[in-house]
Design an enzyme around this catalytic site. Sequence first.
Site, PDB file in Angstrom:
ATOM      1  N   LEU A   1       6.332  -1.617  -4.417  1.00 28.58           N
ATOM      2  CA  LEU A   1       7.279  -1.956  -3.291  1.00 28.58           C
ATOM      3  C   LEU A   1       8.610  -1.193  -3.570  1.00 28.58           C
ATOM      4  CD1 LEU A   1       7.008  -5.934  -3.138  1.00 28.58           C
ATOM      5  CD2 LEU A   1       6.521  -4.221  -1.163  1.00 28.58           C
TER       6      LEU A   1
ATOM      7  N   LYS B   1       8.548   1.799 -11.585  1.00 28.08           N
ATOM      8  CA  LYS B   1       9.799   2.061 -12.176  1.00 28.08           C
ATOM      9  C   LYS B   1      10.801   2.055 -10.876  1.00 28.08           C
ATOM     10  CE  LYS B   1      10.019   6.107 -10.448  1.00 28.08           C
ATOM     11  NZ  LYS B   1      11.375   6.508  -9.366  1.00 28.08           N
TER      12      LYS B   1
ATOM     13  N   CYS C   1       0.921  -1.134   0.016  1.00 27.69           N
ATOM     14  CA  CYS C   1       0.094  -0.188  -0.025  1.00 27.69           C
ATOM     15  C   CYS C   1       0.786   1.256   0.120  1.00 27.69           C
ATOM     16  CB  CYS C   1      -1.010   0.032   1.067  1.00 27.69           C
ATOM     17  SG  CYS C   1      -2.138  -1.384   1.104  1.00 27.69           S
TER      18      CYS C   1
ATOM     19  N   ASP D   1      16.213   6.635  -8.462  1.00 28.37           N
ATOM     20  CA  ASP D   1      14.718   7.036  -7.915  1.00 28.37           C
ATOM     21  C   ASP D   1      14.426   8.074  -8.875  1.00 28.37           C
ATOM     22  OD1 ASP D   1      12.432   7.080  -5.957  1.00 28.37           O
ATOM     23  OD2 ASP D   1      13.037   9.181  -6.210  1.00 28.37           O
TER      24      ASP D   1
ATOM     25  N   ILE E   1       2.558   6.110  -3.974  1.00 28.58           N
ATOM     26  CA  ILE E   1       2.089   6.335  -5.407  1.00 28.58           C
ATOM     27  C   ILE E   1       1.043   5.451  -5.784  1.00 28.58           C
ATOM     28  CG2 ILE E   1       3.757   4.216  -6.015  1.00 28.58           C
ATOM     29  CD1 ILE E   1       3.163   7.728  -8.009  1.00 28.58           C
TER      30      ILE E   1
ATOM     31  N   TRP F   1      -1.760   4.924  -3.953  1.00 25.86           N
ATOM     32  CA  TRP F   1      -3.011   5.647  -3.305  1.00 25.86           C
ATOM     33  C   TRP F   1      -3.157   6.795  -4.112  1.00 25.86           C
ATOM     34  CZ3 TRP F   1      -6.500   4.885   0.554  1.00 25.86           C
ATOM     35  CH2 TRP F   1      -7.193   5.973   0.862  1.00 25.86           C
TER      36      TRP F   1
END
Length: 323
Positions: A75, A98, A13, A178, A16, A18
């Site tokens: 994740l 990604k 959860c 990132d 991104i 949500w």
Amino acid sequence: MNERPVRFGVISCADIAWRRTLPVLAAAPQVRITAIGSRDPDRAARFADRFGGTPVRGYRAVLERDDVDAVYVPLPTGLHREWVERALLADKHVLVEKPTTVSLTETEDLLALARERGLVLHENMTFPHHTLHAEVRRLLESGAIGELRELSASFGIPPRAPEDIRYRPELGGGALLDVGVYPVRAALEFLGPGLEVAGAVLRTDPASGVDVAGGALLARKDGVTAQVGFGFAHAYRNTYALWGSLGRLSVHRVYSAPATLRPVVRIERQDHVEELTLDADDQFDGSTGAFVRAVRGAPPGDVWAMVEQARVVDTIQDCATVL
């Protein structure tokens, strides 16, 4: 006859999920969310209340369900390899945030496993699916800035809190994986495959050991170059620009455009400046839609870019001067 909706399970959860991905999936008529897994049952229940599906404790339980055709994996990057592999071995298609993994080898291994089992593995790198970039290509092909000579692309954000997962190397932290993957992908989108890394610099954070800033010079065999910059120690910047023989084209907020944003393309020539305001578009809808179509039999369109992106990132890591 209408096809049965693709039934999704969600593994983690994450924020991104949500904010951007699950609202699009939950609204898609060709999708049904059937299970949401989290280590925190209350969090899974909160997501299920908003997006539908059964809240499930843990991730493995999602993969064991018969009512899940595909899983969405938001994740941390360092956990992607394990859970994407588990999902593929459970005969589930996979939509993964990604980058797909932390290395070219891991990405190629997972793609090979997906092919072997007849499954779709799609990286949720959303910005290439925005209609903005098709218009930029059209402008380039029409000669709006002449022959392309150079691309520059940047994505930087202010420092995060010290406990942020971006500073945890065991979870695939660091600026290159990132935010750096975005300008690297922009270079590939417009310059194509086969880019070589002519030089790179990474600056590390002494406390965490992850890279927090960096840049690289990429080159195509014909001499067209791309300069990419990225980091966690910057004023916010989110842009690319294409410099040609006759002018320059630039766009801002390109990697994380809100669905309501009407992008502006700025074209500058010696005696002329023009700004084109384009229609709003939801890049998350574009990416998830491409995944669902592939699950239903359409050819996956971005496998080459997943591999090339991983290759360039690996090369940057290998050859960079580390400061």
